[in-house]
Design an enzyme around this catalytic site. Structure first.
Site, short mmCIF file in Angstrom:
data_model
loop_
_atom_site.label_atom_id
_atom_site.label_comp_id
_atom_site.label_asym_id
_atom_site.label_seq_id
_atom_site.Cartn_x
_atom_site.Cartn_y
_atom_site.Cartn_z
N HIS A 685 0.85 -1.19 0.00
CA HIS A 685 0.00 0.00 0.00
C HIS A 685 0.89 1.24 0.00
O HIS A 685 2.09 1.19 0.28
CB HIS A 685 -0.89 0.01 1.24
CG HIS A 685 -0.11 0.08 2.52
ND1 HIS A 685 0.51 -1.02 3.07
CD2 HIS A 685 0.17 1.12 3.36
CE1 HIS A 685 1.14 -0.68 4.18
NE2 HIS A 685 0.95 0.63 4.38
N ASP A 687 0.98 5.13 1.79
CA ASP A 687 0.42 5.84 2.94
C ASP A 687 -0.16 7.18 2.49
O ASP A 687 0.36 7.82 1.56
CB ASP A 687 1.50 6.10 4.00
CG ASP A 687 2.03 4.82 4.61
OD1 ASP A 687 1.29 3.82 4.60
OD2 ASP A 687 3.18 4.83 5.10
N HIS A 737 4.83 -0.15 -0.12
CA HIS A 737 5.48 -1.03 0.85
C HIS A 737 4.45 -1.95 1.50
O HIS A 737 3.23 -1.73 1.40
CB HIS A 737 6.20 -0.23 1.93
CG HIS A 737 5.29 0.68 2.71
ND1 HIS A 737 4.82 1.87 2.19
CD2 HIS A 737 4.76 0.57 3.96
CE1 HIS A 737 4.05 2.46 3.09
NE2 HIS A 737 3.99 1.69 4.18
N ARG A 747 4.36 -8.12 17.82
CA ARG A 747 5.16 -6.99 17.37
C ARG A 747 4.33 -5.71 17.48
O ARG A 747 3.16 -5.69 17.09
CB ARG A 747 5.61 -7.20 15.92
CG ARG A 747 6.43 -6.04 15.35
CD ARG A 747 6.66 -6.21 13.86
NE ARG A 747 7.37 -5.07 13.30
CZ ARG A 747 7.31 -4.70 12.03
NH1 ARG A 747 6.57 -5.39 11.17
NH2 ARG A 747 8.00 -3.65 11.60
#
Length: 756
Positions: A685, A687, A737, A747
């Protein structure tokens, strides 16, 4: 015949006139040798004021004889009523042996509240110029009997009324004055001298006058607005601006003792612009010469919710002082802080000589708690120093205890201030009602434009008191409780005034016109070193899970020290960053503590989004690439987070994207949680930002397996995020990314889409 007679008469007149014109002008009297001046002063105890008086006398080489030392004071409490006759009686006794020394000049002065601003040569010259046998100090206020005002001789200008704190005259004449004393020790000395002066016959017979224009004596009572400090190259003088005079003797009579303390910080040579502090190293204690360090009782006072308390205790722990010489007394008035104290005690219970805690269950007032702490040292004869510190003091100087001990003062505090503010732990002056007033030098002391050790009227938050002082001058045990005053103000007022008996009501203004023998203990502040700072507790909200995170506005320095990575500044000094992929920059920003507390705050909140497309938290209610997250706004941290971006991310942006000035604005600020069970990865995607930051909040291989980020355009993956480090990369167009799968564990990352 008549003509001849007239001629002879004219001739005689001319001869007489010539004889007058040829007569030499009378020579001025020879100067009085300085060895012919004797200073007599009364002091029954060696108070701080007495030592200051003697220090100024030694500076000018005055010959001083002290009367009454060690004798019980019977002169009354003249700070509240008439009295002081004991001084006249002692002077009378001393003068009996000096009465025959016609060329001896006697200077009789008070000592506890008086300093010299000039030397013997100057005072003798001015005395000769006055052309009288006895000269009294003068003031503009009459005491003790106002009804006598009309009996004073009229004067054209100057001060009209007699003050007995300063007298200078030839020994036989001084003796003739004081030999008339036949009253009691508690009768009034000033009234005695006044009645002699107001008798025209005795005034003429004794050749008496007053120092109307303050050539020699400057009484400060009623005259504070007339005087100022005149800085010279060698020393500082007091100048009377009304009479343009430089008085030699400065007397802080009445309620001007604090103003005299201020002046004595400079006069005669205590501090000047050329040489700075000239007495700061007098009588210092050399700790290296001691067989062992003195015992110190540290009194810690937690009276309100206080940010960064664990850090406060860590700084206490790291003080450079033998821990076996430290006893710790803690008064905690807040239930919220019991967990912090318990944790510190469990980890360090055997570090100090002793560690005593009095908690909120004891329901002690601040004054009672502070009295208790001070009393622990007072009762322990091995306690050499009592160090009181409030929890809002961040000591950054590990040598603080040693530096204060070395200065060898009865009461001394280290200067601490609030970051970038003039707020500090001392006042340079007091108003008439006993509260804050700004002294002329306050700003310069706070900003360290004037460096030294300063006699002040009020201090709080942090200070050291000698154990011997607690067992002598401050031996009473209720110093922190005084009606209508907070504990610190009560302590300072009690220390300053040291009245022999306590009264709830303040004395009337009229009672301050006379000097009582004060036993007040001087309080000092030192700004010779950087000691630390005061933190703000005013807006500390303890409703969060990790409350210190919200202190980025109130206490920015402490927030930065706790939450910003120790190597952050190296980004700018040493280019401490990496570029693992084109235009992807990697740099340290958060400390481990920041990462842990942000994660803890989110887990405490607990309502994770679940990674669903439908999301009411965002505009439009639909997220194309959803994450399992919690927004900063949801925990009330949005404003603080944006401030963090502007303070710590924007400078990095300018460094790596030269010429781009970010607004530091972001709508989407959130913490993402990746787990194999809920959401393990994020599909490719872009941002919705100009640039994005992505901060790793925990450790790979320790807390999770897998993870990382892949940038498709450059076929570049980053697989090893470091805790507290941030990626920064463009958000639109170039840097498509994806989040690589987390295969085990959990995480956490903090993400912001900046400048959308």
């Amino acid at each position: 015949m008549e003509y001849l007679t007239f001629s002879l008469l004219l001739s005689c007149c001319l001869k007489f006139a010539n004889s007058l014109s040829s007569t030499e002008t009378p020579q001025a009297p020879a100067p009085i040798p300085t060895e012919k001046l004797l200073v007599l002063t009364v002091a029954t105890e060696e108070t701080d004021g007495f030592h200051r008086f003697m220090q100024s006398a030694r500076y000018f080489n005055y010959t001083v004889k002290v009367l009454g030392m060690g004798e019980a004071w019977k002169g009354g409490d003249v700070g509240r009523s008439i009295g002081g006759g004991q001084k006249v009686r002692l002077l009378k006794e001393a003068m009996e042996a000096l009465a025959d020394q016609e060329d001896l000049v006697v200077l009789s002065v008070d000592s506890y509240d008086l300093i010299f601003a000039g030397g013997p040569e100057e005072i003798l010259r001015k005395f000769q110029q006055a052309n009288h046998k006895v000269l009294f100090a003068a003031e503009g206020l009459i005491w003790p009997d106002k009804r006598l005002a009309d009996k004073y001789p009229s004067i054209r200008s100057g001060k009209r009324y007699l003050n007995s704190g300063g007298i200078i005259g030839y020994a036989p004449y001084i003796n003739r004055v004081v030999s008339q004393w036949n009253l009691h020790d508690n009768d009034d000395d000033q009234l005695f001298y006044t009645k002699i002066y107001l008798d025209p016959l005795r005034r003429e017979t004794l050749n008496m006058t007053l120092d109307h224009k303050c050539q020699i004596f400057q009484n400060l009572n009623g005259a504070v607005d007339e005087v100022l400090l005149k800085f010279g190259t060698d020393r500082v003088r007091v100048r009377n601006t009304v009479y343009d005079s430089l008085p030699v003797v400065v007397h802080g009579n009445g309620n001007t003792k604090m103003y005299l303390n201020y002046m004595a910080n400079y006069v005669p040579n205590t501090w000047n612009y050329e040489h700075g502090c000239s007495h700061c190293d007098d009588d210092v204690v050399d700790l290296s010469q001691l067989k062992e360090y003195p015992n110190v009782l540290v009194g810690v006072f937690i009276e309100q919710p206080t940010p960064f308390l664990p850090e406060f205790f860590q700084r206490l722990l790291t003080l450079d002082y033998p821990k076996d010489k430290l006893k710790v007394f803690v008064h905690n008035n807040e239930v919220y802080h019991e967990k912090h104290i318990q944790k510190f005690w469990e980890e360090n219970r055997n570090v100090f000589n002793s560690f005593k805690v009095v908690g909120p269950e004891e329901n002690l007032s601040q004054g009672e708690a502070r009295n208790m702490g001070m009393d622990l040292c007072r009762k322990d004869t091995t306690c050499a120093y009592y160090f009181s510190i409030d929890s809002d003091v961040m000591l950054t100087n590990r040598q603080t205890l040693k530096l204060l001990i070395e200065q060898n003062r009865k009461i001394i505090g280290p200067l601490v201030t609030r970051h970038s503010k003039l707020w500090s732990n001392f006042w340079g002056a007091l108003s008439l009602d006993g509260y804050y007033a700004r002294s002329e030098d306050y700003v310069d002391i706070v900003q360290k434009k004037r460096v030294g050790v300063w006699n002040i009227p009020y201090m709080a938050h942090v200070y050291m008191v000698k154990g011997s002082t607690l067992r002598n001058e401050l031996k009473e045990r209720n110093y922190f409780v005084l009606e209508k005053l907070d504990p610190d103000m009560s302590l300072c007022r009690n220390a300053r005034e040291m009245t022999s008996h306590r009264e709830k009501d303040s004395p009337s203004p009229e009672s301050f016109h006379m000097l009582r023998p004060p036993k007040g203990v001087f309080m000092y502040i030192t700004n010779r070193h950087d000691f630390g700072r005061l933190i703000s507790t005013a807006n500390y909200n303890i409703s969060h899970y990790n409350n210190d995170l919200w202190q980025i506005y109130e206490n920015p320095v402490d927030w930065k020290e706790k939450y910003i990575h120790k190597n952050y500044s190296k980004i700018f000094t040493e280019n401490y960053m990496e570029e693992p992929c084109p235009d992807v920059f990697w740099f340290p920003v958060f400390s481990e503590k920041a990462c842990d507390e942000i994660v803890g705050e989110m887990e405490h909140y607990g309502t994770w989004s679940g990674g669903r497309h439908m999301d009411k938290r965002i505009a439009g209610g639909y997220e194309t690439v959803p994450t399992d997250d919690i927004h900063m706004k949801q925990i009330g941290f949005d404003k603080e987070w944006l401030h963090f971006i502007r303070e710590f991310i924007s400078p990095v942006t300018l460094k790596v994207f030269s010429g781009y000035y970010t607004k530091g604005y972001a709508v989407m600020n959130f913490v993402v949680k990746y787990t194999p069970e809920r959401q393990a990865y994020l599909r490719p995607h872009h941002d919705s930002s100009t640039f994005t930051i992505n901060i790793a909040l925990n450790n790979k291989d320790t807390d999770f397996q897998g993870g990382g980020c892949r940038f498709h355009r450059y076929n570049c993956s980053i697989n090893s995020p470091r805790k507290g480090w941030s990626f920064m990369h463009p958000g639109r167009l170039t840097h498509l990314h994806e989040g690589l799968p987390t295969t085990n564990g959990t995480r956490y990352i903090a993400v912001s889409f900046i400048d959308p």
